[in-house]
Design an enzyme around this catalytic site. Sequence first.
Site, short mmCIF file in Angstrom:
data_model
loop_
_atom_site.label_atom_id
_atom_site.label_comp_id
_atom_site.label_asym_id
_atom_site.label_seq_id
_atom_site.Cartn_x
_atom_site.Cartn_y
_atom_site.Cartn_z
N CYS A 75 3.64 8.54 0.78
CA CYS A 75 4.13 7.68 1.84
C CYS A 75 4.40 6.31 1.21
O CYS A 75 3.49 5.66 0.71
CB CYS A 75 3.06 7.61 2.93
SG CYS A 75 3.53 6.59 4.31
N LEU B 25 10.24 6.36 18.37
CA LEU B 25 10.65 6.12 19.77
C LEU B 25 9.49 5.48 20.55
O LEU B 25 9.61 4.38 21.07
CB LEU B 25 11.10 7.43 20.41
CG LEU B 25 11.77 7.29 21.76
CD1 LEU B 25 13.07 6.51 21.65
CD2 LEU B 25 12.05 8.66 22.38
N HIS B 26 8.39 6.19 20.64
CA HIS B 26 7.12 5.68 21.18
C HIS B 26 7.10 5.32 22.67
O HIS B 26 6.02 5.01 23.21
CB HIS B 26 6.63 4.46 20.38
CG HIS B 26 6.50 4.71 18.92
ND1 HIS B 26 6.03 5.89 18.39
CD2 HIS B 26 6.80 3.93 17.85
CE1 HIS B 26 6.04 5.82 17.08
NE2 HIS B 26 6.51 4.65 16.72
N GLU C 104 0.84 -1.19 0.00
CA GLU C 104 0.00 0.00 0.00
C GLU C 104 0.88 1.25 0.00
O GLU C 104 1.97 1.26 0.58
CB GLU C 104 -0.90 -0.01 1.23
CG GLU C 104 -1.70 -1.30 1.31
CD GLU C 104 -2.72 -1.33 2.42
OE1 GLU C 104 -3.53 -2.25 2.43
OE2 GLU C 104 -2.73 -0.43 3.27
N GLY D 260 6.74 -1.51 6.38
CA GLY D 260 8.10 -2.04 6.43
C GLY D 260 9.13 -1.14 7.09
O GLY D 260 8.86 0.03 7.38
N ASN E 203 -3.83 5.67 15.73
CA ASN E 203 -4.97 5.17 14.96
C ASN E 203 -5.25 3.75 15.42
O ASN E 203 -4.41 2.88 15.25
CB ASN E 203 -4.65 5.17 13.47
CG ASN E 203 -4.34 6.57 12.99
OD1 ASN E 203 -5.08 7.51 13.25
ND2 ASN E 203 -3.21 6.71 12.32
N CYS F 134 1.10 -1.90 15.70
CA CYS F 134 1.12 -1.58 14.27
C CYS F 134 0.52 -2.70 13.42
O CYS F 134 0.91 -3.86 13.55
CB CYS F 134 2.58 -1.33 13.86
SG CYS F 134 2.78 -1.06 12.08
N CYS G 42 5.93 -4.60 15.89
CA CYS G 42 5.53 -3.70 16.99
C CYS G 42 4.07 -3.99 17.34
O CYS G 42 3.24 -4.18 16.45
CB CYS G 42 5.68 -2.25 16.57
SG CYS G 42 7.35 -1.84 16.10
N CYS H 31 -1.25 6.36 9.35
CA CYS H 31 -0.05 5.70 9.86
C CYS H 31 -0.40 4.42 10.60
O CYS H 31 -1.30 4.42 11.44
CB CYS H 31 0.66 6.58 10.87
SG CYS H 31 1.19 8.12 10.21
#
Length: 312
Positions: free
Chosen positions: A83, A191-192, A69, A135, A266, A97, A94, A305
């Site tokens: 993107c 980082l998150h 995508e 990726g 999201n 995700c 993760c 995202c």
Amino acid sequence: MKIEGYRLKQVQKLLYKDLIDDWDKATVLPLAMREKLKENFPLKIDYQLFEDGNAKKAVINLKDNSKIETVLMEHNSKRATVCVSCQVGCPLGCSFCATGRSFKRNLEVDEILQQVLLFSRYYRKPTNIVFMGMGEPFLNYDNVMKAIKILNDPNCFNIGARKISISTAGIIEGIKKFTNENNQVNLSISLHAPNDELRRKLMPVSNSYTIKELLKVVDDYISKTKRKVMFEYLLIKDVNDSIEHAKQLSQLMRKPLYMVNLIPYNSTGKFKRSLNVKRFKEYLEKHGIFTNQRYEFGHKIDAACGQLANRI
Ligand code: SAH
Ligand code: SF4
């Protein structure tokens, strides 16, 4: 098939400036060459388009039937960003995700470029590129760098290096190599989490190093390149969005050329979007951290995202 010299220039112009989608249109080339090109470099892109306001998502069907995508975000008449994906799925898994739930393979250079070609041909030429699709760019390092050269080349896409950004989940070896590339491509680090314990829960990739080790490599990058680095921080409800987290983050981020990009989460199932974005941002700003909040595109078509995954 090798193409060189003025023929290469001609082919580049046909592909990237004239944006042909059929070698029969390449009448400046000898017929025999066109036939060979048809065989070796098919131009047709097999895709489906989904639209939501100023976001367009294309699902591309590759030769082996893998699907990837890519998203075009039209900010205004002067600025449009693509993107780009660099892998089919992602091996880093993760927990927040959607892309990280499966992994098949790295993308070839032409499969990366195809995403930009598609929008350029049929919709709009992008001014900016972000490697923030499916990726991990630094696990497909060589192909990503080769693609960037062509994106950047004045005879090809002619997109300035400063208008191209790579986001990595923190592949230390990749950041080190990237430091020596000597280009002006922007670097973002996902980082998150502001401490190792939490980061390891969210991002398995961080089991092999500490945040301190990661930031050391980033500091080396900054001292060599003098370029700023964007730290991406997803805000997930009751996971990493408390004022205590903001405090820990502000302690890590208080360095010149560090910037924080807060990303409203999201939802992809397990986690929920934080309700604390404004307070979190205010805390960081009050403590002298340069902070941005990411503008959002394409919710309805799962183009935002972390929502890129193979669902069709
Ligand atoms: N693998 C690289 C490049 C992909 S970028 C990386 O992780 O940096 C994808 C970006 O979207 C990353 O910043 C990622 O953390 C973020 N993201 C992942 N899941 C998300 C979600 N559900 N909502 C919002 N952003 C998400
Ligand atoms: Fe891979 Fe990035 Fe998704 Fe993590 S956030 S699984 S590294 S694409």
